[in-house]
Design a protein around this motif. Structure first.
Motif, PDB file in Angstrom:
ATOM      1  N   GLY A  44       0.807  -1.208   0.000  1.00 25.21           N
ATOM      2  CA  GLY A  44       0.000   0.000   0.000  1.00 25.21           C
ATOM      3  C   GLY A  44       0.842   1.260   0.000  1.00 25.21           C
ATOM      4  O   GLY A  44       1.908   1.329  -0.625  1.00 25.21           O
ATOM      5  N   ASP A  45       0.382   2.259   0.752  1.00 26.73           N
ATOM      6  CA  ASP A  45       1.060   3.552   0.781  1.00 26.73           C
ATOM      7  C   ASP A  45       2.398   3.502   1.516  1.00 26.73           C
ATOM      8  O   ASP A  45       3.224   4.411   1.358  1.00 26.73           O
ATOM      9  CB  ASP A  45       0.165   4.603   1.436  1.00 26.73           C
ATOM     10  CG  ASP A  45      -1.071   4.911   0.604  1.00 26.73           C
ATOM     11  OD1 ASP A  45      -1.016   4.700  -0.622  1.00 26.73           O
ATOM     12  OD2 ASP A  45      -2.088   5.337   1.182  1.00 26.73           O
ATOM     13  N   GLY A  47       4.837   1.382   1.097  1.00 23.84           N
ATOM     14  CA  GLY A  47       5.945   1.033   0.222  1.00 23.84           C
ATOM     15  C   GLY A  47       6.946   0.129   0.924  1.00 23.84           C
ATOM     16  O   GLY A  47       6.671  -0.452   1.977  1.00 23.84           O
ATOM     17  N   ARG A  80      10.068   7.718  -2.554  1.00 27.38           N
ATOM     18  CA  ARG A  80       9.708   8.846  -1.695  1.00 27.38           C
ATOM     19  C   ARG A  80      10.316   8.623  -0.319  1.00 27.38           C
ATOM     20  O   ARG A  80      10.740   7.498  -0.002  1.00 27.38           O
ATOM     21  CB  ARG A  80       8.195   9.001  -1.613  1.00 27.38           C
ATOM     22  CG  ARG A  80       7.457   7.824  -1.047  1.00 27.38           C
ATOM     23  CD  ARG A  80       5.988   8.172  -0.956  1.00 27.38           C
ATOM     24  NE  ARG A  80       5.247   7.096  -0.337  1.00 27.38           N
ATOM     25  CZ  ARG A  80       4.133   6.592  -0.801  1.00 27.38           C
ATOM     26  NH1 ARG A  80       3.625   7.042  -1.936  1.00 27.38           N
ATOM     27  NH2 ARG A  80       3.484   5.643  -0.157  1.00 27.38           N
ATOM     28  N   ALA A  92       7.165   2.807  -3.804  1.00 19.77           N
ATOM     29  CA  ALA A  92       5.738   2.512  -3.735  1.00 19.77           C
ATOM     30  C   ALA A  92       5.144   2.545  -5.138  1.00 19.77           C
ATOM     31  O   ALA A  92       5.721   3.131  -6.063  1.00 19.77           O
ATOM     32  CB  ALA A  92       5.017   3.513  -2.833  1.00 19.77           C
ATOM     33  N   THR A  94       2.594   3.616  -8.126  1.00 22.67           N
ATOM     34  CA  THR A  94       1.825   4.792  -8.549  1.00 22.67           C
ATOM     35  C   THR A  94       0.395   4.329  -8.841  1.00 22.67           C
ATOM     36  O   THR A  94       0.084   3.129  -8.754  1.00 22.67           O
ATOM     37  CB  THR A  94       2.435   5.388  -9.825  1.00 22.67           C
ATOM     38  OG1 THR A  94       2.378   4.386 -10.868  1.00 22.67           O
ATOM     39  CG2 THR A  94       3.880   5.805  -9.609  1.00 22.67           C
ATOM     40  N   ASN A  95      -0.463   5.256  -9.210  1.00 18.26           N
ATOM     41  CA  ASN A  95      -1.834   4.882  -9.593  1.00 18.26           C
ATOM     42  C   ASN A  95      -1.819   3.894 -10.754  1.00 18.26           C
ATOM     43  O   ASN A  95      -2.568   2.908 -10.769  1.00 18.26           O
ATOM     44  CB  ASN A  95      -2.647   6.118  -9.964  1.00 18.26           C
ATOM     45  CG  ASN A  95      -2.979   6.984  -8.757  1.00 18.26           C
ATOM     46  OD1 ASN A  95      -3.003   6.490  -7.626  1.00 18.26           O
ATOM     47  ND2 ASN A  95      -3.236   8.262  -8.987  1.00 18.26           N
ATOM     48  N   ARG A  98      -0.691   0.468  -9.488  1.00 18.63           N
ATOM     49  CA  ARG A  98      -1.738  -0.248  -8.759  1.00 18.63           C
ATOM     50  C   ARG A  98      -2.771  -0.837  -9.710  1.00 18.63           C
ATOM     51  O   ARG A  98      -3.236  -1.966  -9.533  1.00 18.63           O
ATOM     52  CB  ARG A  98      -2.404   0.693  -7.753  1.00 18.63           C
ATOM     53  CG  ARG A  98      -1.523   1.008  -6.546  1.00 18.63           C
ATOM     54  CD  ARG A  98      -2.288   1.765  -5.478  1.00 18.63           C
ATOM     55  NE  ARG A  98      -2.520   3.148  -5.860  1.00 18.63           N
ATOM     56  CZ  ARG A  98      -1.648   4.133  -5.660  1.00 18.63           C
ATOM     57  NH1 ARG A  98      -0.470   3.882  -5.095  1.00 18.63           N
ATOM     58  NH2 ARG A  98      -1.926   5.365  -6.015  1.00 18.63           N
ATOM     59  N   THR A 186      -1.524  -6.613   5.307  1.00 17.65           N
ATOM     60  CA  THR A 186      -0.950  -5.265   5.384  1.00 17.65           C
ATOM     61  C   THR A 186      -0.893  -4.754   6.825  1.00 17.65           C
ATOM     62  O   THR A 186      -0.084  -3.884   7.139  1.00 17.65           O
ATOM     63  CB  THR A 186      -1.780  -4.278   4.540  1.00 17.65           C
ATOM     64  OG1 THR A 186      -3.149  -4.342   4.951  1.00 17.65           O
ATOM     65  CG2 THR A 186      -1.698  -4.622   3.065  1.00 17.65           C
TER      66      THR A 186
END
Length: 218
Positions: A44-45, A47, A80, A92, A94-95, A98, A186
């Motif tokens: 997820g976010d 990474g 990041r 991570a 990207t859109n 995903r 997660t």
């Protein structure tokens, strides 16, 4: 017997490898890049750092770095700052990454149909054996630590005796069915090796008690 079991697993691995290539035919990815993308999608976010990615996929860090660079050039991944350590960076999805990861995961395969042909009880038993096999491989150092329920501090094995959902997840405060145990969660919060062993012993003890109470087949 272990040798015959290994031969069977090798045959299944060959099918899975072939299906992975098939799922990637219409994508710009090779299998290693696809594995990394799937791994990052599961994080997820948050990474993951390059070292963790390499360890999980089972490749060298230079190989992981090359694949990550390729994913970045394709707009599927980005680096990041690590939210837990400003001196480090994580990778991570990207859109676009995903979306592609979901597309690949949705690819129907022969293996999916073969597994669906097993009864619910057989699927549950197979999951139990896979959990045990993965844990044994993890103890041997053959694979990176996995985010499984049975190694998580939120897992309460056999909290409800003789219930359809015998386990409990303290994170969501809900009962878990035996076929609901996750191999990659997660929300996983790892325990120490000693704590993991204690949870595992409790899990196995409960399984043994359940098997002993099961009526003998006619």
């Amino acid at each position: 017997m272990p040798r015959r079991l290994r031969e069977g697993l090798e045959r299944i691995a060959n099918v899975l490898r072939s299906e992975r290539w098939g799922a990637l035919e219409k994508t710009p990815l090779n299998p290693t890049q696809a594995q990394i993308l799937a791994f990052l999608f599961g994080r997820g976010d948050l990474g993951a750092r390059v070292t963790a990615i390499a360890q999980h996929i089972g490749v060298s860090q230079p190989t992981a770095t090359d694949s990550i660079l390729s994913l970045e050039k394709k707009g599927l991944a980005a680096r990041r700052p690590d939210p837990y350590d400003g001196r480090a960076v994580v990778v991570a999805t990207t859109n676009a990454g995903r979306a592609l990861a979901q597309q690949i995961a949705a690819h129907a395969t022969v293996t999916d149909r073969a597994l669906a042909a097993l009864s619910a009880l057989e699927q549950q038993e197979l999951l139990r054996l896979l959990v045990k096999l993965i844990r044994n491989l993890q103890i041997e150092g053959a694979i990176a630590p996995q985010r499984m329920c049975v190694t998580c501090r939120y897992f309460r094995p056999h909290a409800y005796a003789d219930a359809p959902a015998p386990h409990h997840c303290a994170y969501v405060n809900a009962a878990l069915r035996a076929d609901g145990l996750r191999l990659d969660c997660t929300e996983h919060n790892a325990l120490s090796a000693e704590q993991q062993q204690a949870i595992w012993n409790s899990y196995v003890k409960g399984l043994a008690a359940h098997e002993a109470a099961r009526p003998a087949p006619p």
